[in-house]
Each structure stands twice: as structure tokens, then as C-alpha cells.
Design a protein around this motif. Structure first.
Motif, PDB file in Angstrom:
ATOM      1  N   VAL A 175       0.826  -1.209   0.000  1.00 19.39           N
ATOM      2  CA  VAL A 175       0.000   0.000   0.000  1.00 19.39           C
ATOM      3  C   VAL A 175       0.857   1.256   0.000  1.00 19.39           C
ATOM      4  CG1 VAL A 175      -1.650   1.351   1.336  1.00 19.39           C
ATOM      5  CG2 VAL A 175      -1.978  -1.120   1.085  1.00 19.39           C
ATOM      6  N   VAL A 176       1.828   1.298   0.905  1.00 14.20           N
ATOM      7  CA  VAL A 176       2.637   2.512   1.022  1.00 14.20           C
ATOM      8  C   VAL A 176       3.559   2.673  -0.174  1.00 14.20           C
ATOM      9  CG1 VAL A 176       4.344   3.732   2.408  1.00 14.20           C
ATOM     10  CG2 VAL A 176       2.481   2.511   3.517  1.00 14.20           C
ATOM     11  N   ARG A 177       4.119   1.572  -0.658  1.00 18.82           N
ATOM     12  CA  ARG A 177       5.007   1.686  -1.816  1.00 18.82           C
ATOM     13  C   ARG A 177       4.245   2.200  -3.028  1.00 18.82           C
ATOM     14  NH1 ARG A 177       7.126  -3.032  -1.850  1.00 18.82           N
ATOM     15  NH2 ARG A 177       9.122  -2.531  -0.879  1.00 18.82           N
ATOM     16  N   ASP A 178       3.028   1.720  -3.227  1.00 16.17           N
ATOM     17  CA  ASP A 178       2.217   2.191  -4.351  1.00 16.17           C
ATOM     18  C   ASP A 178       1.925   3.683  -4.216  1.00 16.17           C
ATOM     19  OD1 ASP A 178       2.218  -0.280  -5.498  1.00 16.17           O
ATOM     20  OD2 ASP A 178       0.158  -0.813  -4.921  1.00 16.17           O
ATOM     21  N   ALA A 179       1.587   4.092  -2.999  1.00 16.59           N
ATOM     22  CA  ALA A 179       1.288   5.511  -2.774  1.00 16.59           C
ATOM     23  C   ALA A 179       2.535   6.363  -2.962  1.00 16.59           C
ATOM     24  CB  ALA A 179       0.718   5.706  -1.368  1.00 16.59           C
ATOM     25  N   LEU A 180       3.648   5.873  -2.454  1.00 22.14           N
ATOM     26  CA  LEU A 180       4.898   6.616  -2.580  1.00 22.14           C
ATOM     27  C   LEU A 180       5.350   6.689  -4.032  1.00 22.14           C
ATOM     28  CD1 LEU A 180       7.234   8.061  -1.228  1.00 22.14           C
ATOM     29  CD2 LEU A 180       8.287   5.836  -0.772  1.00 22.14           C
ATOM     30  N   ARG A 181       5.200   5.577  -4.752  1.00 26.06           N
ATOM     31  CA  ARG A 181       5.576   5.565  -6.165  1.00 26.06           C
ATOM     32  C   ARG A 181       4.768   6.599  -6.940  1.00 26.06           C
ATOM     33  NH1 ARG A 181       5.212   0.564  -6.943  1.00 26.06           N
ATOM     34  NH2 ARG A 181       7.437   0.063  -7.027  1.00 26.06           N
ATOM     35  N   ALA A 182       3.499   6.673  -6.667  1.00 21.14           N
ATOM     36  CA  ALA A 182       2.642   7.640  -7.352  1.00 21.14           C
ATOM     37  C   ALA A 182       3.039   9.066  -6.989  1.00 21.14           C
ATOM     38  CB  ALA A 182       1.171   7.390  -6.991  1.00 21.14           C
ATOM     39  N   ALA A 183       3.370   9.278  -5.715  1.00 20.44           N
ATOM     40  CA  ALA A 183       3.756  10.620  -5.264  1.00 20.44           C
ATOM     41  C   ALA A 183       5.060  11.069  -5.917  1.00 20.44           C
ATOM     42  CB  ALA A 183       3.898  10.639  -3.740  1.00 20.44           C
ATOM     43  N   VAL A 184       6.021  10.160  -5.998  1.00 16.87           N
ATOM     44  CA  VAL A 184       7.304  10.493  -6.635  1.00 16.87           C
ATOM     45  C   VAL A 184       7.110  10.753  -8.119  1.00 16.87           C
ATOM     46  CG1 VAL A 184       9.595   9.604  -7.225  1.00 16.87           C
ATOM     47  CG2 VAL A 184       8.693   9.278  -4.922  1.00 16.87           C
ATOM     48  N   ALA A 185       6.262   9.956  -8.759  1.00 18.51           N
ATOM     49  CA  ALA A 185       6.028  10.096 -10.197  1.00 18.51           C
ATOM     50  C   ALA A 185       5.437  11.461 -10.542  1.00 18.51           C
ATOM     51  CB  ALA A 185       5.109   8.987 -10.686  1.00 18.51           C
ATOM     52  N   GLN A 186       4.748  12.086  -9.593  1.00 18.90           N
ATOM     53  CA  GLN A 186       4.153  13.404  -9.828  1.00 18.90           C
ATOM     54  C   GLN A 186       5.181  14.528  -9.830  1.00 18.90           C
ATOM     55  OE1 GLN A 186       1.066  14.089  -6.935  1.00 18.90           O
ATOM     56  NE2 GLN A 186      -0.075  12.241  -7.498  1.00 18.90           N
TER      57      GLN A 186
END
Length: 274
Positions: A175-186
Motif C-alpha cells: 500500500v505505502v510503496r504504491d502511494a509513494l511511487r505515485a507521489a514520486v512520479a508526480q
């Protein structure tokens, strides 16, 4: 008035040449005063550069291929250059490749293009500082050309502490990795590059400042802003994924001990750099 200015310039050049001649004699080299003076005119040397006259002389005689000068260069700056390159990548093969390229660029004739690049040193600061920047830029360019693709968000996920429940841990990781990945991608391309060098390649703020041609304090501000933006985006993404309230998201983040640090200091900067 013009004549007075010419006399002053000549006086500056003579002072630099005299200091440079003495420095060369100290290491057993006879300086070509005429050629060195012409070099000073070409680089528009001024009186303030007299402070680094010995460095100017060493760069000049190195460019001419003098064996004693090249030996002095290695003794004075060999270790410095090695340490600078290692700040970008400590792999011995990488370090050797960059140092070889650096010596070729600085100390050998650049084919049809002209003399060795060390003649571009103008004496406005210490030769060691000038060499440090040259080495860092080449190392970073080489690192980019041989980039190991490693997602920033994965670098920021540390090992789990003992006693963590395996099922909860696995779920939190996803869950956190997916959220973090999306945040970094932005984030912008510049921010992602900054984060990658800082966290994955251990390049410090001083070196990053050189790379981006800004002061180290500016890099620190960029990192702080990136951390804040990523934390906000991560919270938002988790709230969306978990369909949770802000307080529930905070609670969930607090359970995740596998991040480099958790809530509030996500992507925390290393203490020795800020």
C-alpha cells in the motif's frame, strides 16, 4: 590614461610571472616566461590572480607535458580527485574509468580541438577547487550514461524491524510503496533526478549544488520542498486507496516502520548534510 592602464597591466603580469617562476624553480622546473606571459594575456589574468600564480604555473607546465610537473600534479591532486569521484560512485571500475577520462581530458592534447583542458584554468580560485568541479561534473555525466535503473521509492524503503507482523508488513509495504511511487512520479524530472542522486547514489548537497549550478542551501531547500510535497501526495493517495479519513491515514502511516522514516519526516535528509 590608456598608457597608464597598460603599465598597470604589465606590472600585474610581471608580478604573476615572478611568483610563478619562483614556484617552478622550487620543484625543479624552468618556466618559459615568454610563453607563460602570453598565456596570461590570453586568459586575461589580473592582479588578484597573483594569489594563485603557482597554481597557474603548474597548470601551464602540465599542459606542455613536463614530466616533473605531471608528477607534482599526481602528488598534489591524485587523492583529491579519487575521493571526489567516489562521492558519485564508489565502484572501483567506475572510479578508474572516470579518472582515466579526466586525466586524458585535462592533461593530453585534445586532438584537433586544441591544447589540454587544464589550460582553461584561469587562477580565479585554487587549482584544487577547479579540479574538484571538473572531476565531479565528469563523474556525474559518466554516472548518467551508465545509469542503473533503481526506483527512488524502492531505495527509500528500508528493512523491517524485528517483531513486525508478516501479514500486516506485507500489506503495508504494498500500500505505502504504491502511494509513494505515485507521489514520486508526480514530481518534476529535476526533483526525481535530485532524489535519485541524493538517496540512491549518496551524492551530497555540495556536489548536487555544483551539478545544478546553485548553492548547497538551494539544494537543501529543494529537498525539503520535495519531502513536503511527497508526503502530502502520499497521504492523499493513501486516503484514496484506503477510502479513509485523514486521521485514519495518519494512523496507517504510523504503522509502517519499513519506510526510511515514517510520518512527518518521510524522505528525511541525512543529518550530516543539513
Amino acid at each position: 590614461m590608456v598608457a597608464s592602464g597598460l603599465v598597470e597591466v604589465r606590472s600585474h603580469l610581471e608580478r604573476i610571472v615572478e611568483i610563478a617562476r619562483a614556484a617552478c624553480e622550487g620543484i625543479g622546473i624552468e618556466l618559459d616566461a615568454v610563453g607563460f606571459t602570453a598565456h596570461l594575456v590570453e586568459i586575461q589574468a589580473a592582479d588578484e590572480q597573483a594569489e594563485h600564480a603557482a597554481d597557474l604555473a603548474l597548470a601551464y607546465v602540465c599542459a606542455r607535458g613536463d614530466g616533473i610537473a605531471l608528477h607534482q600534479f599526481e602528488q598534489r591532486y591524485g587523492t583529491l580527485l579519487t575521493e571526489v569521484v567516489r562521492t558519485v560512485d564508489r565502484d572501483p571500475g567506475f572510479v578508474d574509468d572516470v579518472l582515466q577520462q579526466l586525466r586524458e581530458r585535462l592533461l593530453t592534447r585534445d586532438g584537433e580541438a586544441g591544447p589540454p583542458r587544464i589550460v582553461r584554468y584561469r587562477g580565479t580560485g585554487p587549482l584544487g577547487a577547479w579540479l574538484r568541479v571538473a572531476a565531479l561534473r565528469l563523474a556525474i555525466d559518466h554516472r548518467r550514461a551508465h545509469w542503473r535503473e533503481l526506483p527512488v521509492e524502492d531505495v527509500l524503503i528500508a528493512s523491517d524491524p524485528p517483531g513486525t507482523d508478516p501479514v500486516a508488513r506485507a500489506h503495508d509495504h504494498v500500500v505505502v510503496r504504491d502511494a509513494l511511487r505515485a507521489a514520486v512520479a508526480q514530481q518534476s524530472s529535476r526533483v526525481r533526478t535530485l532524489l535519485r542522486f541524493y538517496y540512491s547514489e549518496n551524492v551530497g548537497v555540495e556536489e548536487l549544488g555544483t551539478m545544478f549550478r546553485v548553492h548547497a542551501s538551494t539544494v537543501s531547500r529543494w529537498l525539503a520542498r520535495a519531502r513536503a510535497d511527497i508526503l502530502v501526495a502520499t497521504r492523499s493517495r493513501l486516503a484514496e486507496i484506503l477510502r479513509a479519513s485523514p486521521s485514519e491515514v495518519e494512523s496507517h502511516l504510523g504503522l509502517v516502520q519499513s519506510l526510511e522514516v515514517s510520518l512527518g519526516t518521510l524522505l528525511q535528509t541525512r543529518q550530516n548534510d543539513e
